[in-house]
Enzyme design. Structure first.
Site, PDB file in Angstrom:
ATOM      1  N   GLY A 172       0.808  -1.208   0.000  1.00 36.16           N
ATOM      2  CA  GLY A 172       0.000   0.000   0.000  1.00 36.16           C
ATOM      3  C   GLY A 172       0.844   1.262   0.000  1.00 36.16           C
ATOM      4  O   GLY A 172       1.920   1.298   0.587  1.00 36.16           O
ATOM      5  N   ASP A 218       0.940   0.831   8.913  1.00 39.80           N
ATOM      6  CA  ASP A 218       0.495   0.001  10.036  1.00 39.80           C
ATOM      7  C   ASP A 218       1.522  -0.039  11.162  1.00 39.80           C
ATOM      8  O   ASP A 218       1.197  -0.413  12.282  1.00 39.80           O
ATOM      9  CB  ASP A 218       0.216  -1.430   9.565  1.00 39.80           C
ATOM     10  CG  ASP A 218      -0.987  -1.497   8.646  1.00 39.80           C
ATOM     11  OD1 ASP A 218      -1.862  -0.625   8.767  1.00 39.80           O
ATOM     12  OD2 ASP A 218      -1.039  -2.409   7.812  1.00 39.80           O
TER      13      ASP A 218
END
Lengths: 406, 406
Positions: free
Chosen positions: B14, B139
């Protein structure tokens, strides 16, 4: 003129990124006038007006007021209560009891209507009151205004969001649907167009509440773009409606025919995006389809603000006080465009703004009803302010293949 | 050492707001070394590595590279393809054909694993290759890293969003649920805590995937806050799971028992927030309940970036090249905290990072499992960077009522 007495300010409706600039513009300007005995702020809009919940803003430091001016959302808090005539009559009694002679209400077209009714109560009672409505709304839907304070900053958020989304979808392909606020007016959704820099940049499609939305037409539009680019970024107004004027959310739900046991109502904010994404997945067979509903982020996000919007919100408040004090006038402050890019502020009659809604003019929407025109970009760009970052793509040449020679 | 040949760079997984800083750090540093014959970039991560889709970044201007560095999302584009051993073997053949001697892959723990396998292929073939993984992920879940490039900027977005949302909910009351990315690690959701400035500021509750989520406990928590403050702002990680490890989204859907005629799957991004909002409305009888799913905005929003994150992403890329060139090493670059606030970069073995996931340590989560600790705030604050705006509330005294005297 020097009508002596108190100033009372309230904030109505939904928060914006710059509504406190207007508040602070009024407070600081009003504190300069000797005939002003106190400057009060009503807590929670008309609820505070009814219940006499006031803060004494004469006793607030200039320093903290300047910090509040930079803070998004309504510092005096707000309400969704829409007062009727009886409610307004009670408000007038409160104003009179506190010797309020200058009443400023920062809000949208409903707020303008409240000011109008309170002002009529005062006239009927032969109570000398200056009542001024000062505009704010991210929807940009007040008539007689070139645009409204709050819109520029929200539009900047939408443009920055779609700039990033366009790059994200470029990197990972697929279809992206971004649902933007605006129940009747499409101005905020339309601002997504500023995200387009390079020729194949999204948003590739923009759907506005000013045009009927047809799901089959939408699917055809998406397919055409996706087949060409391998991706498609779409901006959708939450207020899109079908041929009969029924919101698309409602008509899609009906088609899907949920047996909800009386429990499930899909009126949560993510529903329209999710349902349109389902349509794209199901009927076009595209696997990577994502939707985001911008929701409350777009009107209160800290630090995403247009300097032009800040300045105008501040000036609208200042000018409201000046017109009440120096010119002894009631009315609604409006922003008027005078050049590219310059504005001035005028006062119009309250009944000219109250309760009316401005929509996107035809010249801002393309013929195919799925994008905006250059005229709209010319209109909107200055409102987003300075320092808007311009994204850059790599432009290096491709390398000749060795193993998989072309 | 002066192993001569080409440099090849790819970006995986991502996008983030600063992944292009790392890319540009590698390109500019690599272009300084005389043994580097060319600097290539692979388009779409491992797909480009397999298909020889390369850009010749030796022929990109420094000026445009610096603009690309400031642009969010992966400039070389990305892919979700996770290569197996066979795929990696094909990649190795491509590297060899192009005389690539330095391979840099910017990505998360899956990308580290790809580098590890390609590196082993090279060793088996006795082909001299320096293979380096450079970290990135919003994350923040890579082991042996104090934190990862990309996290600070996404955390800043979440903090700025919740600061605005807190003010918005203060103005209009009600319950607000913000759904934040993070399937297994709660670091990004936890960053919402930085939005708390005044004692009664939200987020009042934070739910992380590191702790079991119990819907009844959640409803009790919300009720307690709402009864006290008249509002409740909640940050929820998209990855929350029940006692059996089943995602809450799935378990709520099951309870609601939709008859979908095989059509309706509520896996669209708004679903978890909408379902939790339904629970709060239905079971606590609170009428104003809103939810937003931050979705893709939080990782690519233009102009919301931490300067600390930018600098570290850039340095991680630079140091990767320096370690490969000067020290002739393979491995994974890690960020290590050395002070408050300072870091350095070390190289660890690829297998120490590859495929592993770091979670929030217990000391960062409160005993009641519904918020974070001060230790977490101390950890996260420097990563958000400088210039984070501090919101201000009015502190003026209340006015004594006249008509409704207390």
């Amino acid at each position: 003129m020097s009508l002596a007495g108190k100033v009372l300010i309230a904030q109505g409706g939904g928060p914006t990124a710059v509504i406190n600039q207007t508040l602070v513009g009024i407070v600081l300007e009003a504190r300069k006038f000797p005939q002003v005995t106190k400057v009060y702020g009503a807590i929670k809009g008309v609820e505070g007006l009814l219940n006499e919940d006031f803060l004494d803003l004469t006793q607030e430091t200039t320093h903290n007021l300047e910090q509040v001016a930079l803070t998004p959302s309504s510092a005096l808090l707000s309400t969704r209560v829409k007062p009727d005539s009886k409610y307004c009559h009670e408000i007038f009694k409160v104003l009179k009891a506190h010797d309020v002679r200058y009443f400023f209400y920062i809000g949208g077209n409903d707020s303008a209507d409240t000011v109008r009714i309170v002002n009529e109560e005062a006239k009927m009672a032969k109570y000398d009151l200056r009542a001024i409505h000062v505009p704010k709304t991210i929807d940009n839907d007040l008539v007689l205004n070139d645009h409204t304070p709050g819109y520029g900053s929200a539009a900047r958020f939408v443009a920055q969001a779609f700039t990033g989304i366009n790059l994200d979808t470029r990197a990972l392909s697929g279809v992206y649907l971004g649902i933007v606020m605006g129940r009747n007016a499409g101005f905020l959704t339309a601002a997504s167009a500023i995200a387009q820099k390079y020729p194949d940049d999204g948003p590739h499609l923009i759907y506005l509440p000013e045009r009927k939305f047809n799901t089959d037409k939408f699917l055809g539009d998406v397919k055409r773009i996706y087949d060409r680019l391998g991706r498609c970024v779409v901006a959708v107004s939450e207020g899109i409606k079908d041929d009969s004027g029924i919101p698309i959310l409602a008509s899609l739900l009906k088609d899907i025919d949920i047996d909800s046991h009386g429990n499930l109502t899909l009126s949560g904010t993510g529903a329209l995006g999710d349902l349109l994404a389902q349509e794209v997945k199901g009927k076009l067979g595209i696997s990577r389809v994502r939707s985001d509903t911008f929701g409350y982020l777009q009107r209160s996000f800290l630090g995403c603000v247009s300097d032009v919007d800040q300045q105008e919100a501040r000036e609208a408040g200042e000018r409201a006080v000046q017109m009440a004090m120096w010119q002894d006038l009631d009315g609604s402050v409006t922003i008027n465009r005078t050049g590219f890019y310059s504005v001035d502020y005028r006062l119009v009659k309250l009944e000219e703004v109250a309760g009316k809604t401005k929509l996107m003019p035809d010249e801002y929407i393309n013929e195919d009803s799925n994008h905006v025109t250059d005229a709209f970009k010319y209109y909107v760009r200055p409102l987003l302010g300075s320092g808007l970052q311009s994204p850059a793509l790599l432009r290096a040449p491709k390398v000749t293949k060795i193993l998989r020679g072309e």
